[in-house]
Write a protein that holds these residues in place. Sequence first.
Motif, PDB file in Angstrom:
ATOM      1  N   TYR A   1       0.661  -1.166   0.107  1.00 22.51           N
ATOM      2  CA  TYR A   1       0.055  -0.046  -0.020  1.00 22.51           C
ATOM      3  C   TYR A   1       0.948   1.131   0.175  1.00 22.51           C
ATOM      4  O   TYR A   1       0.562   2.350  -0.710  1.00 22.51           O
ATOM      5  CB  TYR A   1      -1.036  -0.006   1.178  1.00 22.51           C
ATOM      6  N   HIS A   2       1.982   1.054   0.681  1.00 16.84           N
ATOM      7  CA  HIS A   2       2.668   2.227   0.790  1.00 16.84           C
ATOM      8  C   HIS A   2       3.311   2.812  -0.443  1.00 16.84           C
ATOM      9  O   HIS A   2       3.730   3.915  -0.892  1.00 16.84           O
ATOM     10  CB  HIS A   2       3.776   2.218   2.086  1.00 16.84           C
TER      11      HIS A   2
ATOM     12  N   ALA B   1       0.193   4.029  -2.911  1.00 15.87           N
ATOM     13  CA  ALA B   1      -0.987   4.783  -2.648  1.00 15.87           C
ATOM     14  C   ALA B   1      -1.152   5.803  -3.454  1.00 15.87           C
ATOM     15  O   ALA B   1      -2.514   6.112  -3.737  1.00 15.87           O
ATOM     16  CB  ALA B   1      -0.913   5.032  -1.228  1.00 15.87           C
TER      17      ALA B   1
ATOM     18  N   TRP C   1       6.673   0.605   5.180  1.00  9.97           N
ATOM     19  CA  TRP C   1       5.257   1.114   5.837  1.00  9.97           C
ATOM     20  C   TRP C   1       5.321   1.900   6.929  1.00  9.97           C
ATOM     21  O   TRP C   1       5.914   1.934   7.829  1.00  9.97           O
ATOM     22  CB  TRP C   1       4.206  -0.020   5.778  1.00  9.97           C
TER      23      TRP C   1
ATOM     24  N   ASP D   1      -0.214   3.944   6.846  1.00 14.20           N
ATOM     25  CA  ASP D   1      -0.621   3.084   5.641  1.00 14.20           C
ATOM     26  C   ASP D   1      -1.305   1.760   6.133  1.00 14.20           C
ATOM     27  O   ASP D   1      -2.205   1.070   5.869  1.00 14.20           O
ATOM     28  CB  ASP D   1       0.619   2.603   5.073  1.00 14.20           C
TER      29      ASP D   1
END
Length: 309
Positions: free
Chosen positions: A136-137, A140, A253, A257
């Motif tokens: 995700y980090h 994003a 992360w 996150d």
Amino acid sequence: MDTIAVILTEPENLRLQRVGLVAPGDEDVVVDVEWSGISTGTEKLLYTGRMPNFPGMGYPLVPGYESVGRVVQAGPASGQAVGSRVFIPGSRGFRDVRGLFGGAAGRLVSSGKRVVPVGEELGERAVLLALAATAYHAIAEHPPELIIGHGVLGRLLARITLAMGAPAPVVWESSPERADDARGYQVLDADRDGRRDYGRICDASGDANILDLLIGRLRSGGEITLAGFYDRLSFAFAPAFMREARIRIAAEWHPNDMAALNALIASGKLSLDGLITHREPAESAPDAYRTAFGDARCLKMILDWRKFE
């Protein structure tokens, strides 16, 4: 207080050993681990001796940063509750061995601020939270059009891209054993993809020699995000110069996150199903590590510590 832990005494020499734990303080928790994951990125580099030098690096060490367990002791300033299930991204709470990552053990001591409460329904899948938050980090604010690698990180990158509402990415994968289970996106061998105008590419392969290939597939002003872990990278300057390419490195992360990731999971937009493919009891750790690093069919191997201590 002590515990059984996975110990890397030197590259390619791994065993189970009882080690001492530091005394927990008022801000600490003690966690009895239920499951821990084996990383085929950083842990493989540690195992093979190719890990770049980091502060605190050295042997013997306890590897691992993907552990889930129950809080059995909580200091008054820890902010955690006894009995809750938490994700714990490793620990430095060992005596006489290094805990550069420090998650592969039956019991862990950590600051309460570092652990993340997780829902009971996630069960063993909660070991994937660090890798998912890392994915995700990485993307994003930069959802990729092309992802390199269809291992567990590549699959998470693709699933998160879709969960965020971005268009479906293309994923490159050369191994037939890893080309299956595409959920809403396409998996191709690079040789079957003739496109050369990708705006955003995310590498999850960890291949230190891949940049020249990826730069050749960028449009002018395009960006490559490096989401794997690498020793040393190099690339031909002229093609990158002609495309005014951008190369971005995604690090670990952050707490926000993890919060955003858990919101995607809770909403039902993101599933962690089907990513854990292999499981072994903790006492089989040496064999489990060899399988995790050597079997292309193994996406994520986890160790079960519940009956070990």
